[in-house]
Design an enzyme around this catalytic site. Structure first.
Site, PDB file in Angstrom:
ATOM      1  CG  ASP A   1      26.544  16.007  14.478  1.00 49.50           C
ATOM      2  OD1 ASP A   1      26.439  16.476  15.646  1.00 49.50           O
ATOM      3  OD2 ASP A   1      26.944  14.856  14.245  1.00 49.50           O
TER       4      ASP A   1
ATOM      5  CE  LYS B   1      31.866  14.299  21.554  1.00 50.61           C
ATOM      6  NZ  LYS B   1      31.547  14.000  20.189  1.00 50.61           N
TER       7      LYS B   1
ATOM      8  CE1 TYR C   1      30.798   7.601  14.931  1.00 52.56           C
ATOM      9  CE2 TYR C   1      30.857   9.295  16.620  1.00 52.56           C
ATOM     10  CZ  TYR C   1      30.589   7.999  16.231  1.00 52.56           C
ATOM     11  OH  TYR C   1      30.114   7.100  17.162  1.00 52.56           O
TER      12      TYR C   1
HETATM   13  C1  LIG Z   1      30.672  12.804  19.613  1.00 56.97           C
HETATM   14  C2  LIG Z   1      29.870  13.058  18.388  1.00 56.97           C
HETATM   15  C3  LIG Z   1      28.677  12.377  18.126  1.00 56.97           C
HETATM   16  C4  LIG Z   1      28.208  11.228  18.957  1.00 56.97           C
HETATM   17  O1  LIG Z   1      27.938  11.586  20.255  1.00 56.97           O
HETATM   18  P1  LIG Z   1      27.880  10.423  21.383  1.00 56.97           P
HETATM   19  O2  LIG Z   1      27.446  11.162  22.598  1.00 56.97           O
HETATM   20  O3  LIG Z   1      29.268   9.867  21.457  1.00 56.97           O
HETATM   21  O4  LIG Z   1      26.902   9.417  20.927  1.00 56.97           O
HETATM   22  C5  LIG Z   1      27.919  12.775  17.052  1.00 56.97           C
HETATM   23  N1  LIG Z   1      28.319  13.772  16.254  1.00 56.97           N
HETATM   24  C6  LIG Z   1      29.471  14.432  16.459  1.00 56.97           C
HETATM   25  C7  LIG Z   1      29.851  15.550  15.548  1.00 56.97           C
HETATM   26  C8  LIG Z   1      30.290  14.089  17.526  1.00 56.97           C
HETATM   27  O5  LIG Z   1      31.458  14.725  17.690  1.00 56.97           O
END
Ligand SMILES: *Cc1c(COP(=O)(O)O)cnc(C)c1O
Length: 426
Positions: free
Chosen positions: A238, A266, A143
């Site tokens: 990512d 995060k 994701y």
């Molecule tokens: C949480 C997450 C996102 C999206 O981040 P948001 O701040 O919720 O938009 C993208 N990539 C990864 C790997 C994530 O865990």
């Protein structure tokens, strides 16, 4: 007697779709009423009924120092007292950018944004602008936020056009995304062999944390690096979830692979809306105002968020920080595995820094299809038993879990004692 959680959830549904502002919060996967949180301190969070939980979600990762960490709260209050936003440069942004580039050797320059979705969306635009190519490769079960080109599932054949996995995503957009299997270096090599000239970027979670937790096979990340280099594509790690969560240099440091671009979120915001993308100077210099790739944000680099991020990142620099975090997380996963074994439940678990996966299956999964083999019903019963007992795990078998340095050995031991009873009752 209806609980306050229940009446809030009913009230919420009047004007908020599903009663929540992000879908997993609605407990659709596990059923029941989600707690509405009223406060938190350290490893604890409590809900509108005053019930207290040991929190193993930690806001889905950001709270690596625990809830309401005193220095973070103080920094936020201090920054807020000086002004919430200027829409203009502030000093903290310079310090945070310097710190991020210092901590991550692959990152020469960085741009701050407000969410992980923005970070990945912008990194992809930048990769496309840099290469002059359109095709994006992603992996099933990863994701990367909710922008159009990422809400795509595999087409009918492996190397055919991707299809939208969400309503509202044009097929015309989805067709520029190729969705391959995680941990399958041969399939990635085949994709490059046929369409290498069209591939702008490969985006990957270097530890997949959005299909429960799937560890990368070393040869998978290595192949991604080599193929991108050979074909002139941009490798995007990512690390929105793994960044400063699995170790001091993120997953890239753990596995010794250097991506071209990295997305962060995060942990770097410590619980405030803050994210970033960064990487090689020659690529980053293509962003406006230096280059032709447009990217902007009214609240980007927000001073209050930056203050929280700085305190959080600096705290992770304390000697032994990741050692403590990993030890605590492993105490949880080893203890859960032992307790399940004792009661003959097919179960496995693994930890990576302060991140963990729990699987109702005999061995940790290595692919999306293996994740799908986990016993969801058993997980749901385990989840609710633990929730009742005051231990809050992610409300879905497809999510990773998180531990903070505020979780003590005794806290984890109390969770293990509750889990022992839960497994016995399964
Ligand atoms: C949480 C997450 C996102 C999206 O981040 P948001 O701040 O919720 O938009 C993208 N990539 C990864 C790997 C994530 O865990």
């Amino acid at each position: 007697m209806t609980s306050r959680n229940q009446s809030l959830f009913e009230a919420a549904q009047r004007h908020i779709p599903g009663g929540v502002n992000s879908p997993v919060r609605a407990f659709g996967s596990v059923g029941g009423i989600p707690p509405f949180f009223a406060g938190g301190k350290g490893p604890w969070a409590w809900d509108a009924d005053g019930k207290r939980y040991l929190d193993y979600v930690c806001s889905w990762g950001p709270l690596i120092l625990g809830h309401a960490h005193p220095e973070t709260v103080e920094a936020v209050q201090e920054a807020a007292s000086r002004g919430l936003s200027f829409g203009a440069p502030t000093e903290g942004e310079v310090e945070l950018a310097d710190l991020l580039c210092d901590l991550l050797p692959s990152v020469d320059m960085v741009r701050l944004v407000s969410s992980g979705t923005e970070a990945t969306m912008s990194a992809i635009r930048l990769a496309r602008g840099h290469t002059g190519r359109d095709l994006l490769v992603k992996f099933e079960g990863c994701y990367h936020g909710h922008s159009d080109s990422l809400l795509v599932k595999a087409g009918s054949g492996m190397l055919t056009f991707g299809n939208p996995s969400s309503g509202g995503v044009p097929a015309d957009v989805a067709k520029h995304t190729l969705v391959l299997d995680y941990n399958d270096p041969q399939q990635l090599a085949d994709a490059f062999a046929t369409r290498g000239q069209e591939i702008a970027a490969v985006i990957v979670e270097p530890v997949a944390g959005n299909m429960n937790l799937v560890a990368p096979k070393p040869e998978f990340l290595k192949a991604a690096r080599e193929l991108c280099t050979r074909h002139g594509a941009v490798l995007i790690f990512d690390e929105v979830m793994t960044g400063f969560r699995v170790g001091p240099q993120c997953a890239q440091g753990l596995f010794g692979i250097t991506p071209d671009l990295t997305t962060l979120g995060k942990v770097i915001g410590g619980g405030m809306p803050l994210a970033a993308f960064g990487g090689k100077r020659e690529i980053m210099e293509k962003i406006a105002p230096l280059g032709p790739v447009y990217q902007a944000g009214t609240l980007s680099g927000n001073p209050v968020a930056v203050a929280a991020g700085l305190v959080t990142l600096k705290a992770t620099r304390a000697p032994g920080f990741y050692q403590t975090l990993s030890t605590r997380t492993r105490q949880l996963t080893d203890g859960l595995t032992a307790a399940a074994q004792k009661h003959g439940i097919p179960f496995s678990a693994q930890a990576m820094g302060g991140m963990f996966g729990l699987y109702f299956r005999a061995a940790p999964p290595t692919s999306y299809s293996e994740v799908m083999e986990c016993d969801k019903e058993r997980f749901n019963r385990f989840f609710h038993t633990m929730l009742d007992a005051g231990h809050y795990f992610a409300p879905s078998t497809y999510e990773a879990g998180f531990v903070s340095v505020a979780h003590s050995e005794a806290d984890v031991a109390s969770t293990l004692a509750a889990a022992e009873k839960a497994f016995a009752a399964l």
